[in-house]
Design an enzyme around this catalytic site. Structure first.
Site, mmCIF file in Angstrom:
data_model
loop_
_atom_site.group_PDB
_atom_site.id
_atom_site.type_symbol
_atom_site.label_atom_id
_atom_site.label_comp_id
_atom_site.label_asym_id
_atom_site.label_seq_id
_atom_site.Cartn_x
_atom_site.Cartn_y
_atom_site.Cartn_z
ATOM 1 N N HIS A 7 0.835 -1.204 0.000
ATOM 2 C CA HIS A 7 0.000 0.000 0.000
ATOM 3 C C HIS A 7 0.862 1.243 0.000
ATOM 4 O O HIS A 7 2.056 1.186 0.297
ATOM 5 C CB HIS A 7 -0.959 0.038 1.207
ATOM 6 C CG HIS A 7 -0.303 0.029 2.541
ATOM 7 N ND1 HIS A 7 0.055 -1.132 3.203
ATOM 8 C CD2 HIS A 7 0.095 1.032 3.365
ATOM 9 C CE1 HIS A 7 0.620 -0.835 4.361
ATOM 10 N NE2 HIS A 7 0.666 0.483 4.487
ATOM 11 N N HIS A 79 4.042 7.173 3.681
ATOM 12 C CA HIS A 79 4.971 6.050 3.515
ATOM 13 C C HIS A 79 4.501 5.127 2.405
ATOM 14 O O HIS A 79 3.362 5.205 1.955
ATOM 15 C CB HIS A 79 5.165 5.265 4.818
ATOM 16 C CG HIS A 79 3.950 4.569 5.359
ATOM 17 N ND1 HIS A 79 3.088 5.137 6.256
ATOM 18 C CD2 HIS A 79 3.452 3.323 5.122
ATOM 19 C CE1 HIS A 79 2.126 4.276 6.557
ATOM 20 N NE2 HIS A 79 2.321 3.171 5.883
ATOM 21 N N GLU A 130 7.797 1.139 4.873
ATOM 22 C CA GLU A 130 7.262 0.096 5.742
ATOM 23 C C GLU A 130 7.501 -1.237 5.044
ATOM 24 O O GLU A 130 7.281 -1.351 3.834
ATOM 25 C CB GLU A 130 5.754 0.320 5.949
ATOM 26 C CG GLU A 130 5.095 -0.728 6.849
ATOM 27 C CD GLU A 130 3.598 -0.460 7.070
ATOM 28 O OE1 GLU A 130 3.000 0.323 6.310
ATOM 29 O OE2 GLU A 130 3.036 -1.062 8.005
HETATM 30 CO CO CO Z 1 1.288 1.356 6.237
#
Ligand code: CO
Length: 134
Positions: A7, A79, A130
Site C-alpha cells: 500500500h 509512507h 514500511e
Molecule cells: Co502502512
C-alpha cells in the site's frame, strides 16, 4: 527481497474530505473508516486493481502522523509499504548494510495483522518505508 507494493499511505487532515475526493472525484472504491487506536490513526482503504492507498487521519493525542501533518498541513504521502517474505531476514540484511530500522528493531503487528517494520526515511531518499511480511 522486495515483493509487491502492499500500500501507499497518505496522511490527510480531514478524512471525510479525502474520502469524498477519492470516491466522488476520482471514482475509486473506498472502504468504511476504521479507527485503529493502537496505531493512533483512523484509516480508509482505497482499493485499486493492483494495490491500495490508505488514507490516514490522526486519532488521539499522540498520533504518529501528527508531526507530519504539522509540517504538511494539507496532507501528503506518508509512507510506501513493500511486501517481504521474511521480515527478520530483511531486517538483518538491512541493518548489516547500516540502514536504520525505527523503534527497537523488533517487528510490530501492523494495521493488517501482519508483522511490520519501518525504515528511516533519510536512508531511502526521503521516503519512509514500511516492510510487511506476507
Ligand atoms: Co502502512
Amino acid at each position: 527481497m522486495l515483493g509487491r507494493v502492499n500500500h501507499i499511505a497518505i496522511a490527510v487532515p480531514d478524512l471525510a474530505a479525502a474520502v469524498a475526493a477519492y470516491r466522488d472525484t476520482l471514482g475509486a472504491s473506498v472502504s468504511a473508516p476504521q479507527a485503529l487506536p493502537e496505531h493512533g490513526v483512523t484509516v480508509v482503504f482505497v482499493e485499486l486493481p493492483n494495490t491500495k492507498v490508505e488514507l490516514l487521519e490522526p486519532l488521539g493525542g499522540d498520533s504518529p502522523i501528527a508531526a507530519f501533518l504539522e509540517k504538511n498541513p494539507s496532507g501528503g504521502m506518508h509512507h510506501i509499504c513493500y511486501e517481504v517474505a521474511d521480515i527478520i531476514a530483511a531486517r538483518d540484511r538491512l541493518t548489516a548494510t547500516g540502514a536504520r530500522v525505527l523503534g527497537n528493531g523488533e517487528p510490530k503487528i501492523g494495521a493488517h495483522g501482519k508483522p511490520v517494520l519501518f525504515l528511516h526515511p533519510k536512508d531511502f531518499f526521503g521516503t519512509l518505508i514500511e516492510l510487511e511480511q506476507v
